[in-house]
Design an enzyme around this catalytic site. Structure first.
Site, PDB file in Angstrom:
ATOM      1  N   LYS A   1       0.938  -1.075  -0.043  1.00  0.00           N
ATOM      2  CA  LYS A   1       0.088   0.122  -0.114  1.00  0.00           C
ATOM      3  C   LYS A   1       0.918   1.281  -0.122  1.00  0.00           C
ATOM      4  CE  LYS A   1      -3.938   1.936   2.574  1.00  0.00           C
ATOM      5  NZ  LYS A   1      -4.806   1.455   3.768  1.00  0.00           N
TER       6      LYS A   1
ATOM      7  N   SER B   1      -9.464   1.601   3.232  1.00  0.00           N
ATOM      8  CA  SER B   1      -8.581   2.315   2.314  1.00  0.00           C
ATOM      9  C   SER B   1      -7.655   1.641   1.711  1.00  0.00           C
ATOM     10  CB  SER B   1      -7.979   3.600   3.129  1.00  0.00           C
ATOM     11  OG  SER B   1      -7.042   2.882   4.069  1.00  0.00           O
TER      12      SER B   1
ATOM     13  N   SER C   1      -9.935  -0.812   7.142  1.00  0.00           N
ATOM     14  CA  SER C   1      -9.329  -0.543   5.813  1.00  0.00           C
ATOM     15  C   SER C   1      -8.475  -1.794   5.460  1.00  0.00           C
ATOM     16  CB  SER C   1      -8.413   0.715   5.885  1.00  0.00           C
ATOM     17  OG  SER C   1      -8.912   1.823   6.197  1.00  0.00           O
TER      18      SER C   1
END
Length: 504
Positions: free
Chosen positions: A85, A166, A190
């Site tokens: 990420k 996210s 997330s």
């Protein structure tokens, strides 16, 4: 959208040509060919062209060299190709942007400790994944999976639907076969939400088991990184490599005492005699979700689990106080991270980021604003923060998860992770089914695992297993036992509703 630097231009212009893959049904998530060349070809065919998944924002130019070196290393992770990420620092020329143009030049030249641990185990870092900008904390009206750097990530099961956030790119990327696995981060939902909505296993470990150093922060009370994979075994494999104490992260002080070989802990995983508490009021009232959850309960019972219905409702004060905590800690923690960056970035405080967004509103605030940032900048009452943290932690932990487990003699709690993916809506923002129990372990800092439990109209839905602090191995073992006992068919990502869209 603003022109991207070379490492972030459409990957079809930088990588192997994979046009033959575009527009076809994707392979099942357990990809037979795990070669670096295959992943690069799939990225070239699916990421910025064809269905435009927008899951990957940068490719590591050293991946080929790293893969060659990893081939000679021992261990089960040697040569495994993963995505990370884009709020986690990775050494090399790839910036760490958190999705914001304010950090487009944030090349720190350092690995986050969790990345260093993975590299030492032979993992190959293929690239960085898109995310909901600033890990979905900028606005309460955001569209999950959108960032100014990467555009809108799409769900490979239905590309007009949300990948959740996210860790959107991490979820969509693994589901689409762009890597063997990915690392996401979670403050509240997330990792587990994008894993569930992309048909993956996602694990949020106990806060403090995995270092947060060199990760763009929201909250030191709740932030953690976690693996997103196609099986519980693979999540355990990655967690074993990632876990451990870090002198720079006080929360990990006792991690070395708690960590274990999580793969070994799966051996003989069984649900026989395991008491599971059903968070019935977290199931919601959607008939299709209820039917799928009831099938999962039947599978659990057939595997020997003892199921206990719980009459428990979340105290709304937990969410209210969590918001105060996140706002207060965001201002301080993000400011500390930005102030310590080694490169020539132009933002060093949250106030600087707010100003940058106003100046670059056409690119940064095209779809939604920054009300959460603005609220956080004003959240400065230390006494009110301390009271909110103590109360939210009590409600989620001591008087929440811990009390339920103790009074009912339970091993774990279970509930649907959430509903199926909702349509992407950049006008009014996210609006999925309001169900699941993810905020409890998020606020408490306790482990939370989601495992695919089936699909609704071809869209994946996950089952959550929640435990108490440092009970990560037990949570993973229960998930593996359910994985083996599950009877519901799983969805296959087919890009089945792709259409031309103005969403970028």
């Amino acid at each position: 959208m603003t022109t991207l630097p070379a490492t972030r231009r459409p990957l079809a212009t930088l990588l192997l040509t994979g046009a033959a893959l575009a527009g076809t049904a994707l392979a099942t998530p357990a990809h037979a060919d795990e070669s670096l060349a295959t992943y690069l070809a799939r990225i070239a065919a699916l990421n910025h062209v064809g269905p435009q998944l927008n899951a990957v924002v940068a490719v590591n130019p050293d991946a080929g060299r790293d893969a060659a070196a990893a081939a000679a290393m021992p261990g089960p992770l040697a040569g495994k190709v993963i995505l990370v990420k884009d709020n986690i620092e990775v050494a090399g020329p790839m910036p760490t942007t958190a999705g914001s143009l304010a950090l487009a030049g944030n090349v720190t030249g350092r690995d986050a400790p969790l990345v260093a641990r993975l590299r030492a185990a032979g993992v190959v870092i293929l690239g960085k994944t898109n995310l909901s900008e600033w890990a979905n904390i900028r606005s309460s009206f955001s569209s999950s999976g959108w960032s100014a750097v990467g555009g809108q990530t799409r769900n490979p099961y239905a590309t007009d639907r949300s990948p959740c956030g996210s860790s959107s790119g991490s979820g969509a990327g693994v589901a689409a076969g762009l890597a063997w696995a990915a690392i996401g981060t979670e403050t509240d939902g997330s990792v587990t939400c994008p894993a569930a909505m992309n048909g993956l296993v996602g694990f949020k470990p106990t806060v403090g088991l995995v270092s947060r150093t060199h990760i763009v922060p929201i909250s030191h009370s709740q932030d953690t990184a976690g693996p997103m994979t196609t099986s519980v075994h693979d999540a355990a494999l990655l967690l074993t490599a990632m876990a451990g104490s870090d002198p720079a992260d006080a929360a990990t002080a006792t991690a070395d005492r708690h960590k274990t070989d999580y793969v070994a802990a799966l051996a003989g995983a069984s649900l026989k005699g395991v008491r599971l508490g059903i968070l019935r009021k977290a199931v919601g009232d959607d008939a299709k979700v209820i039917a799928l959850f009831d099938r999962a309960l039947a599978d659990l019972k057939a595997a020997g689990a003892e199921l206990v219905e719980l009459d428990y409702a979340f105290d709304p004060a937990m969410g209210r106080d969590e918001n105060t905590v996140l706002n207060y800690e965001l201002r301080a923690d993000l400011g500390s991270y930005l102030a310590g960056l080694p490169g020539p970035v132009s933002v060093r405080t949250l106030a600087d980021v707010i100003a940058f967004n106003r100046t670059h509103a056409a690119a940064e605030m095209r779809w939604f604003g920054q009300d959460q940032f603005e609220a956080a900048e004003k959240t400065t009452d230390a006494a009110a923060y301390a009271k909110a943290r103590a109360n939210s932690l009590r409600l989620a932990g001591k008087d929440g998860i811990d009390r339920l487990l103790a009074t009912q003699h339970l091993a774990l709690l279970i509930a649907p992770t959430g509903g199926p993916a909702w349509p992407i809506d950049q006008v009014t923002g996210d609006h999925g089914l309001q169900l699941g129990a993810g905020s409890l372990p998020a606020v408490a800092g306790y482990p939370h695992l989601t495992v695919p439990m089936g699909a609704i109209e071809g869209l994946p839905v996950g089952l959550s297993f929640i435990g108490t602090a440092w009970d990560d191995a037990r949570v993973l073992a229960a998930g593996a036992a359910y994985e083996a006992a599950r009877t519901a068919p799983l969805a296959i990502p087919t890009l089945n509703t792709w259409r031309e869209s103005p969403i970028k």
